[in-house]
Design a protein around this motif. Structure first.
Motif: not given
Length: 298
Positions: A164, A166, A208, A213-214, A216-218, A220-221
């Motif tokens: 979790d 980065s 972030f 933020r994961r 994958a979140d980075l 996708e956004s």
């Protein structure tokens, strides 16, 4: 008479000290390591110097890794589930300095797989087989860093602070094309996920990431920009040309950001002497320690 193991290469030569092959979730880790944590709590004693503390932590790892499974199960069967996989008593941590929360890695040639905390392929970019950063080696298994390491009921090592988070990875291929990999490692040290960003798009990514933020979140956004503004760069071009060409092709996050006079001011203030060296073809001689932190430029 056998020769003592090198302190710098510990635990090389201890075949039983193995990295856990499976990526275990944070929740599962709490159950998986409870026997180890009970063992440490029952065996630990106050130490007076960092050297004594290091010897004690390494001895714990060696004993747990080399013990019979019956021995490990005897702790596991009566251990409670602790609050975290790193729930060590204060006496064990008293001689261990906490690692600065700087999650930037440089990739080199690799040394020993148990002294490095990552390997393998990522879904969106390739990360070389071994991460080799002296500080990372010294602050993980080599230093028996209980702020980061735990052990399973099978006697294998897990990086319990890995999931979790980065990391910002700089490697030789990335330097050649002006890209940085944002990588999430699993508890087994393997790359779980990653994305690529140009260094000047990293600001929001770091922000972030600090908010939990994961990767994958980075992705996708599109935090840190969509693929179009994170394409490979021609790093053989002079730096002023590189920046200006990025502006002219509208590949900064802020359309039309900057101008040649601004680039010149920023570089001369933050990297004094770099442009002179570059003009002589000697930019590789610039010392990174000469970089100067500057206030934001608008």
């Amino acid at each position: 008479m056998s020769q003592p193991r090198s302190q710098a290469s510990w635990p090389a030569g201890i075949a039983e000290v193995r990295l856990e092959p499976t990526d275990i979730s944070r929740t599962e880790l709490r159950e998986e390591v409870k026997g180890w944590l009970l063992f440490v709590r029952e065996e630990s004693y106050p130490t007076s110097t960092p050297e004594d503390g290091l010897r004690q932590r390494r001895a714990f790892i060696e004993k747990w890794a080399t013990a019979s499974q019956e021995f490990r199960e005897s702790y596991y069967s009566r251990a409670p589930v602790y609050d975290s996989a790193l729930d060590y008593p204060a006496s064990v941590l008293s001689q261990l300095a906490r690692r600065p929360d700087k999650r930037f890695l440089l990739l080199g040639g690799g040394t020993h797989p148990f002294e490095t905390a990552g390997a393998g392929y990522a879904p969106r970019c390739h990360v070389p087989e071994l991460l080799d950063l002296p500080a990372r080696t010294a602050l993980y298994l080599n230093q028996a860093d209980f702020h980061a390491l735990s052990m399973t009921r099978r006697g294998t090592v897990v990086f319990a602070d890995g999931p979790d988070y980065s990391w910002y990875v700089i490697d030789t291929p990335g330097l050649a094309i002006g890209q940085m990999a944002i990588v999430e490692f699993g508890s087994n040290g393997q790359v779980r996920d990653s994305i690529l960003r140009r260094p000047w798009n990293i600001g929001l990514v770091v922000l972030f990431g600090e908010m939990g933020r994961r990767v994958a979140d980075l992705a996708e956004s599109s935090i840190g920009g969509p693929p179009r503004i994170n394409e490979p760069l021609d790093m053989d071009r002079p730096i002023l040309e590189l920046l200006e060409s990025t502006r002219q092709s509208n590949k900064f996050m802020d359309v039309g950001y900057g101008h040649p006079d601004l680039w010149l001011q920023i570089i001369e203030k933050s990297a004094p002497g770099y442009l002179e060296l570059e003009a002589q073809g000697r930019e590789v001689e610039f010392e990174l320690n000469d970089l100067v932190q500057c206030d934001a430029w608008y």
